[in-house]
Design an enzyme around this catalytic site. Sequence first.
Site, PDB file in Angstrom:
ATOM      1  N   ASP A  59       0.832  -1.203   0.000  1.00 35.77           N
ATOM      2  CA  ASP A  59       0.000   0.000   0.000  1.00 35.77           C
ATOM      3  C   ASP A  59       0.867   1.254   0.000  1.00 35.77           C
ATOM      4  O   ASP A  59       0.347   2.376  -0.071  1.00 35.77           O
ATOM      5  CB  ASP A  59      -0.998  -0.009   1.160  1.00 35.77           C
ATOM      6  CG  ASP A  59      -0.332  -0.002   2.521  1.00 35.77           C
ATOM      7  OD1 ASP A  59       0.916  -0.052   2.590  1.00 35.77           O
ATOM      8  OD2 ASP A  59      -1.052   0.051   3.532  1.00 35.77           O
ATOM      9  N   ASP A  98      -1.333  -6.477  -0.641  1.00 35.03           N
ATOM     10  CA  ASP A  98      -1.451  -5.777   0.649  1.00 35.03           C
ATOM     11  C   ASP A  98      -2.902  -5.357   0.879  1.00 35.03           C
ATOM     12  O   ASP A  98      -3.514  -4.720   0.016  1.00 35.03           O
ATOM     13  CB  ASP A  98      -0.568  -4.526   0.596  1.00 35.03           C
ATOM     14  CG  ASP A  98       0.048  -4.189   1.930  1.00 35.03           C
ATOM     15  OD1 ASP A  98      -0.192  -4.911   2.914  1.00 35.03           O
ATOM     16  OD2 ASP A  98       0.799  -3.193   1.981  1.00 35.03           O
ATOM     17  N   GLU A 197       9.086  -3.925  10.789  1.00 37.33           N
ATOM     18  CA  GLU A 197       9.484  -2.628  10.220  1.00 37.33           C
ATOM     19  C   GLU A 197       9.967  -1.673  11.302  1.00 37.33           C
ATOM     20  O   GLU A 197       9.282  -1.468  12.312  1.00 37.33           O
ATOM     21  CB  GLU A 197       8.298  -2.002   9.456  1.00 37.33           C
ATOM     22  CG  GLU A 197       8.652  -0.636   8.872  1.00 37.33           C
ATOM     23  CD  GLU A 197       7.700  -0.126   7.803  1.00 37.33           C
ATOM     24  OE1 GLU A 197       6.773  -0.856   7.400  1.00 37.33           O
ATOM     25  OE2 GLU A 197       7.912   1.022   7.359  1.00 37.33           O
TER      26      GLU A 197
HETATM   27  O1  KIV Z   1       3.375  -1.336   1.742  1.00 38.36           O
HETATM   28  C1  KIV Z   1       4.573  -1.633   1.768  1.00 38.36           C
HETATM   29  O2  KIV Z   1       5.325  -1.377   0.826  1.00 38.36           O
HETATM   30  C2  KIV Z   1       5.083  -2.296   2.948  1.00 38.36           C
HETATM   31  C3  KIV Z   1       6.571  -2.465   3.072  1.00 38.36           C
HETATM   32  C4  KIV Z   1       7.200  -1.196   3.491  1.00 38.36           C
HETATM   33  C5  KIV Z   1       6.928  -3.604   3.961  1.00 38.36           C
HETATM   34  O3  KIV Z   1       4.334  -2.662   3.796  1.00 38.36           O
END
Ligand code: KIV
Length: 279
Positions: A59, A98, A197
């Site tokens: 996301d 995601d 993270e």
């Molecule tokens: O959305 C994303 O790119 C992420 C990464 C930073 C792990 O969650």
Amino acid sequence: MSTRPRTPAPATPAPGKLPLPELGEMKRRGDRIAMVTAYDSPAALLADEAGVELILVGDTAAMVMLGHESTVPVTLDEMIFLTRAVTRSARRPLVVGDLPFGSYEVSDEQAVASAIRLVKEAGADVVKLEGAGRMVSRVRAIAESNIGVMAHVGLTPQSATKLGGFRAQGRTADAALKLLDDSLALEDAGAFALVLEAVPAPVAATVTQSVSIPTIGIGAGADCDGQVLVMYDLIGLSRGRRPRFVKNFLAGNDSIVGALSAFANAVRTRTFPDAEHSY
Ligand code: KIV
């Protein structure tokens, strides 16, 4: 190469696809896992060519592609549109779709319905969501629906306002213990992997030793089982404040695929992240 969309059921991976259980085997063998984000078909082709194990249609697209200030505004429909472009071109890497903010918070049923859309309409191999606590039950519900689910703790950008901004997490003893408890609960709920993270390297190392699923770090030190970077950060395309853990792999390489391969190689040889790119 065929550009026909494919819509694999969770139980029937496409030919040539990395089998999901291989990630757990890699952890057991001590082989490092490389993951990058991609949001379109050319980026997916390049990531596949570079040999990464996982492509995350993150996301972060909200910020690096769509110009939003945070990841919150991107919708499930937009994520499905982007994920579909990636799954048309990624052959071997597993594609992680995601779940955006608002697509899983309401109930387990909402989480399962959104995960099914990412798999069925967008062709994602597996999905990812952020958080622990109430989200443990979302992870369990999705895993019990036979969809692989990656969890994400530490700095969870969808709740950055509540966390007080984009800042490192798990920096006190209590916070570190909570992170460990959350990680164990997410593993128990059926997550197949865990993104850590912006977590101090020693805390991430303890979590990695304590869970049997792979940990994928971003700003979480060199002892995670794998590493992820946002592709636009990795090739120096992002604008604005650059987090400490970001490294531009295009410097010293003359192509994007060269930069992606250099990242994957640095992960496998444990030369990335170094102390300069860790907390
Ligand atoms: O959305 C994303 O790119 C992420 C990464 C930073 C792990 O969650």
